[in-house]
Design an enzyme around this catalytic site. Sequence first.
Site, short mmCIF file in Angstrom:
data_model
loop_
_atom_site.label_atom_id
_atom_site.label_comp_id
_atom_site.label_asym_id
_atom_site.label_seq_id
_atom_site.Cartn_x
_atom_site.Cartn_y
_atom_site.Cartn_z
CD GLU A 88 -2.14 -0.74 3.12
OE1 GLU A 88 -2.89 -1.59 3.54
OE2 GLU A 88 -1.88 0.31 3.75
CB CYS A 329 -0.14 1.57 9.55
SG CYS A 329 0.30 3.23 9.92
N1 SAH Z 1 8.62 0.47 10.66
C1 SAH Z 1 8.70 1.89 10.60
C2 SAH Z 1 7.80 2.55 9.58
C3 SAH Z 1 6.40 2.02 9.43
S1 SAH Z 1 5.21 2.40 10.67
C4 SAH Z 1 8.45 2.48 11.97
O1 SAH Z 1 8.17 1.74 12.90
O2 SAH Z 1 8.59 3.69 12.14
C5 SAH Z 1 4.89 4.11 10.50
C6 SAH Z 1 4.34 4.76 11.77
O3 SAH Z 1 2.95 4.46 11.94
C7 SAH Z 1 5.03 4.28 13.00
O4 SAH Z 1 5.28 5.34 13.87
C8 SAH Z 1 3.99 3.34 13.57
O5 SAH Z 1 4.23 3.11 14.90
C9 SAH Z 1 2.72 4.07 13.27
N2 SAH Z 1 1.49 3.29 13.37
C10 SAH Z 1 1.32 1.96 13.17
N3 SAH Z 1 0.04 1.60 13.39
C11 SAH Z 1 -0.64 2.72 13.71
C12 SAH Z 1 -2.00 3.00 14.03
N4 SAH Z 1 -2.92 2.05 14.03
N5 SAH Z 1 -2.33 4.28 14.32
C13 SAH Z 1 -1.40 5.27 14.27
N6 SAH Z 1 -0.12 5.06 13.97
C14 SAH Z 1 0.27 3.80 13.70
#
Ligand code: SAH
Length: 341
Positions: A88, A329
């Site tokens: 995505e 995400c």
């Molecule tokens: N692996 C990397 C990049 C992908 S996640 C990282 O961990 O930074 C991108 C961001 O979205 C991260 O800060 C993650 O913690 C956040 N994220 C994941 N699921 C989420 C959700 N349901 N609501 C808000 N932010 C979320």
Amino acid sequence: MNIYDFTLEELESFLVSNGFKKFNATQIIEWIYEKNVKDFNLMTNLSKKLISFLNEKIYFEDLKVIKVEKSTLANKYLLELNDNNKIECVLMNHDYGYSLCVSSQVGCNMGCAFCESGRLKKVRDLKLSELVGQVLCVSNYEKVRISSIVVMGIGEPFDNFENIKRFISVVTNNKMINIGQRHLTISTCGLVPKIYEFADLETGVNLAISLHAPNNEIRNRIMKVNRAYKIEEVMKALDYYISKTNRRVTIEYIMLNGINDSDECAIELSNLVKGKLMYVNLIPYNETSHFELKRSNDFKIKRFYDILKSNNINVTIRKEMGGNLSAACGQLRANQEGCEK
Ligand code: SAH
């Protein structure tokens, strides 16, 4: 080989090692990126010999858009790779231009307790052509110029570090995608050795860290990676990054009701970042049906924000752009793949 799997330097050495000239690479790249020509036969300044070599060795392959979810501020795209895996990306319409959130892997192995992406384990890393392909595919599909990129989609970019480095080279090359280093942000859950390596590249690319907790006890509960790299080690690596690059680091902090949103947490977080070239981005958690976790209410988020402010911390609350899409995400892909509850 797919043309989009080459950086400019790699194309140059590929051509030179096959008896052609280094500058031929720039000619080819200009046709593709400036003139949008995707047929070697139409590249009139190349020799016949080079054209037939290219036709034999190199092909053009794009990603396919298979589903789009639209909303006012953000569109979400489900893209298919040529082995049928799906990823995505999300296009956000900010006042300052279009920003694209790209994925770095098919699935993710980091196993954060709140994140949809990790429900589908990593199948493989994305290739350079698939990283670049997201940018080209969405800008062609929407006919817009993308002016900034965040690597915050599915996957852990520092777990696909070699290709991310090559992606940075293609994105920032002024003959290729031509987006300035300062308009590119990589977000990591905190793979410490890679933070050092990234710092040593001394680029102007921004770094964001998914911290999400002010101490090891809470972080261990929600982020598996913290068992490998403790908060102190992450903070030390960030200090090193700042000393090398003098770039401000973004601390991402998801607000999870009853888990990391207490006044004590706000004070602890303040102490962690105080006096450092860092800013905290508070992220209202995007709830999903697959996890019990709830978002902190707006009052709590504002209170947390105020405590950080009163401690002189640079802090913002993230504007929600994709909440009514299959959320941020990984959800679109997880739903599409019929992921088990
Ligand atoms: N692996 C990397 C990049 C992908 S996640 C990282 O961990 O930074 C991108 C961001 O979205 C991260 O800060 C993650 O913690 C956040 N994220 C994941 N699921 C989420 C959700 N349901 N609501 C808000 N932010 C979320």
